[in-house]
Design a protein around this motif. Structure first.
Motif, PDB file in Angstrom:
ATOM      1  N   LEU A   1      35.795 -18.765  49.655  1.00 47.25           N
ATOM      2  CA  LEU A   1      35.914 -17.750  48.613  1.00 47.25           C
ATOM      3  C   LEU A   1      36.886 -18.164  47.518  1.00 47.25           C
ATOM      4  N   GLY A   2      37.920 -18.924  47.872  1.00 49.36           N
ATOM      5  CA  GLY A   2      38.871 -19.386  46.862  1.00 49.36           C
ATOM      6  C   GLY A   2      38.243 -20.329  45.849  1.00 49.36           C
ATOM      7  N   THR A   3      37.461 -21.281  46.330  1.00 48.76           N
ATOM      8  CA  THR A   3      36.800 -22.200  45.400  1.00 48.76           C
ATOM      9  C   THR A   3      35.724 -21.479  44.597  1.00 48.76           C
ATOM     10  N   PHE A   4      35.042 -20.524  45.224  1.00 44.50           N
ATOM     11  CA  PHE A   4      34.034 -19.732  44.514  1.00 44.50           C
ATOM     12  C   PHE A   4      34.686 -18.911  43.409  1.00 44.50           C
ATOM     13  N   ALA A   5      35.804 -18.263  43.728  1.00 43.85           N
ATOM     14  CA  ALA A   5      36.491 -17.429  42.737  1.00 43.85           C
ATOM     15  C   ALA A   5      36.995 -18.261  41.565  1.00 43.85           C
ATOM     16  N   ASP A   6      37.557 -19.428  41.861  1.00 39.33           N
ATOM     17  CA  ASP A   6      38.042 -20.294  40.784  1.00 39.33           C
ATOM     18  C   ASP A   6      36.913 -20.728  39.856  1.00 39.33           C
ATOM     19  N   LYS A   7      35.757 -20.973  40.416  1.00 37.69           N
ATOM     20  CA  LYS A   7      34.649 -21.500  39.632  1.00 37.69           C
ATOM     21  C   LYS A   7      33.891 -20.418  38.854  1.00 37.69           C
TER      22      LYS A   7
ATOM     23  N   GLU B   1      30.133  -6.117  42.616  1.00 41.05           N
ATOM     24  CA  GLU B   1      29.383  -6.672  43.740  1.00 41.05           C
ATOM     25  C   GLU B   1      30.255  -7.626  44.556  1.00 41.05           C
ATOM     26  N   TYR B   2      31.052  -8.435  43.871  1.00 44.14           N
ATOM     27  CA  TYR B   2      31.932  -9.368  44.569  1.00 44.14           C
ATOM     28  C   TYR B   2      33.021  -8.620  45.341  1.00 44.14           C
ATOM     29  N   GLU B   3      33.537  -7.537  44.777  1.00 46.73           N
ATOM     30  CA  GLU B   3      34.545  -6.738  45.477  1.00 46.73           C
ATOM     31  C   GLU B   3      33.962  -6.098  46.742  1.00 46.73           C
ATOM     32  N   SER B   4      32.684  -5.744  46.701  1.00 47.99           N
ATOM     33  CA  SER B   4      32.060  -5.207  47.920  1.00 47.99           C
ATOM     34  C   SER B   4      31.923  -6.299  48.977  1.00 47.99           C
ATOM     35  N   ILE B   5      31.741  -7.533  48.553  1.00 43.13           N
ATOM     36  CA  ILE B   5      31.703  -8.659  49.498  1.00 43.13           C
ATOM     37  C   ILE B   5      33.094  -8.880  50.105  1.00 43.13           C
ATOM     38  N   LEU B   6      34.135  -8.771  49.283  1.00 44.04           N
ATOM     39  CA  LEU B   6      35.501  -8.966  49.775  1.00 44.04           C
ATOM     40  C   LEU B   6      35.936  -7.885  50.764  1.00 44.04           C
ATOM     41  N   ALA B   7      35.292  -6.736  50.728  1.00 43.13           N
ATOM     42  CA  ALA B   7      35.665  -5.626  51.616  1.00 43.13           C
ATOM     43  C   ALA B   7      35.209  -5.835  53.054  1.00 43.13           C
ATOM     44  N   ILE B   8      34.400  -6.850  53.292  1.00 46.36           N
ATOM     45  CA  ILE B   8      33.862  -7.109  54.628  1.00 46.36           C
ATOM     46  C   ILE B   8      34.884  -7.865  55.460  1.00 46.36           C
ATOM     47  N   ILE B   9      34.909  -7.579  56.753  1.00 48.39           N
ATOM     48  CA  ILE B   9      35.811  -8.259  57.689  1.00 48.39           C
ATOM     49  C   ILE B   9      35.497  -9.758  57.695  1.00 48.39           C
ATOM     50  N   ASP B  10      36.528 -10.569  57.865  1.00 47.29           N
ATOM     51  CA  ASP B  10      36.407 -12.025  57.746  1.00 47.29           C
ATOM     52  C   ASP B  10      35.328 -12.638  58.632  1.00 47.29           C
ATOM     53  N   ILE B  11      35.337 -12.334  59.900  1.00 46.07           N
ATOM     54  CA  ILE B  11      34.393 -12.994  60.810  1.00 46.07           C
ATOM     55  C   ILE B  11      32.956 -12.601  60.487  1.00 46.07           C
ATOM     56  N   ASP B  12      32.752 -11.332  60.137  1.00 44.88           N
ATOM     57  CA  ASP B  12      31.406 -10.899  59.753  1.00 44.88           C
ATOM     58  C   ASP B  12      30.965 -11.577  58.471  1.00 44.88           C
ATOM     59  N   LEU B  13      31.869 -11.658  57.502  1.00 45.70           N
ATOM     60  CA  LEU B  13      31.539 -12.311  56.240  1.00 45.70           C
ATOM     61  C   LEU B  13      31.191 -13.779  56.457  1.00 45.70           C
ATOM     62  N   PHE B  14      31.956 -14.458  57.293  1.00 45.74           N
ATOM     63  CA  PHE B  14      31.669 -15.856  57.587  1.00 45.74           C
ATOM     64  C   PHE B  14      30.297 -16.007  58.237  1.00 45.74           C
ATOM     65  N   ASN B  15      29.966 -15.104  59.156  1.00 48.13           N
ATOM     66  CA  ASN B  15      28.656 -15.161  59.811  1.00 48.13           C
ATOM     67  C   ASN B  15      27.521 -14.851  58.835  1.00 48.13           C
ATOM     68  N   PHE B  16      27.744 -13.960  57.888  1.00 49.03           N
ATOM     69  CA  PHE B  16      26.720 -13.667  56.878  1.00 49.03           C
ATOM     70  C   PHE B  16      26.510 -14.861  55.959  1.00 49.03           C
ATOM     71  N   ILE B  17      27.610 -15.482  55.548  1.00 46.57           N
ATOM     72  CA  ILE B  17      27.522 -16.616  54.624  1.00 46.57           C
ATOM     73  C   ILE B  17      26.831 -17.803  55.280  1.00 46.57           C
ATOM     74  N   THR B  18      27.155 -18.052  56.544  1.00 43.88           N
ATOM     75  CA  THR B  18      26.576 -19.201  57.250  1.00 43.88           C
ATOM     76  C   THR B  18      25.234 -18.876  57.898  1.00 43.88           C
ATOM     77  N   LYS B  19      24.735 -17.678  57.651  1.00 42.02           N
ATOM     78  CA  LYS B  19      23.425 -17.224  58.125  1.00 42.02           C
ATOM     79  C   LYS B  19      23.321 -17.171  59.648  1.00 42.02           C
ATOM     80  N   LYS B  20      24.431 -16.866  60.306  1.00 39.94           N
ATOM     81  CA  LYS B  20      24.426 -16.651  61.753  1.00 39.94           C
ATOM     82  C   LYS B  20      24.036 -15.225  62.079  1.00 39.94           C
TER      83      LYS B  20
END
Length: 150
Positions: free
Chosen positions: A78-84, A96-115
């Motif tokens: 998320l840091g590299t994404f935000a910078d870019k 929309e991005y703030e709604s993504i940031l509101a998600i718990i870390d492990i769930d967000l990681f699983n959503f991003i990696t399509k687990k």
């Protein structure tokens, strides 16, 4: 010029202050009194308050929370994404991005990696841009690292 005798004592007593090496007194309400070295007189300065655009304030808040999530993997993603991308976002994309940031870390990681299946609330253009960002090697790691070592 205001001499120390002319200065209103009640004005000075209302503010807490600290003295730094340049002989200036900085007050908590943004009033500054500077003493000139050659004389015993003081000048009263008022600094102008910065007017911050609310969208810019939200953007800075989102960048900060993108880099300090708690899970190092999400910090990097998320840091590299935000910078870019975040400086070019409009208000809708930032929401929309703030709604993504509101998600718990492990769930967000699983959503991003399509687990896990991505919920409809965050399955938007910004989330798709985030997934594309990850697949494009955001940290610029050499994919042939192991081949080069042997």
């Amino acid at each position: 010029m205001i001499s120390m005798k002319m200065c209103n004592k009640s004005l000075l007593s209302r503010y807490s202050f600290s003295i730094n090496r340049t002989h200036s007194l900085k007050y908590s309400n943004r009033v500054e009194v500077k003493q000139e070295k050659s004389s015993s007189s003081f000048r009263l300065f008022t600094s102008t308050q910065q007017v911050v655009n609310p969208l810019e304030k939200r953007r800075k808040h989102a960048i900060y929370h993108s880099k300090l999530r708690g899970m190092k993997e999400n910090d990097l993603i998320l840091g590299t994404f935000a910078d870019k991308y975040l400086n070019g976002f409009n208000e809708k994309q930032l929401a929309e991005y703030e709604s993504i940031l509101a998600i718990i870390d492990i769930d967000l990681f699983n959503f991003i990696t399509k687990k896990q299946i991505v919920p409809k609330e965050i399955d938007n253009d910004v989330f798709k841009l985030l997934v594309d960002h990850i697949t494009n090697n955001p940290l610029q790691y050499d994919s042939n690292f192991k081949k080069n070592q042997s």
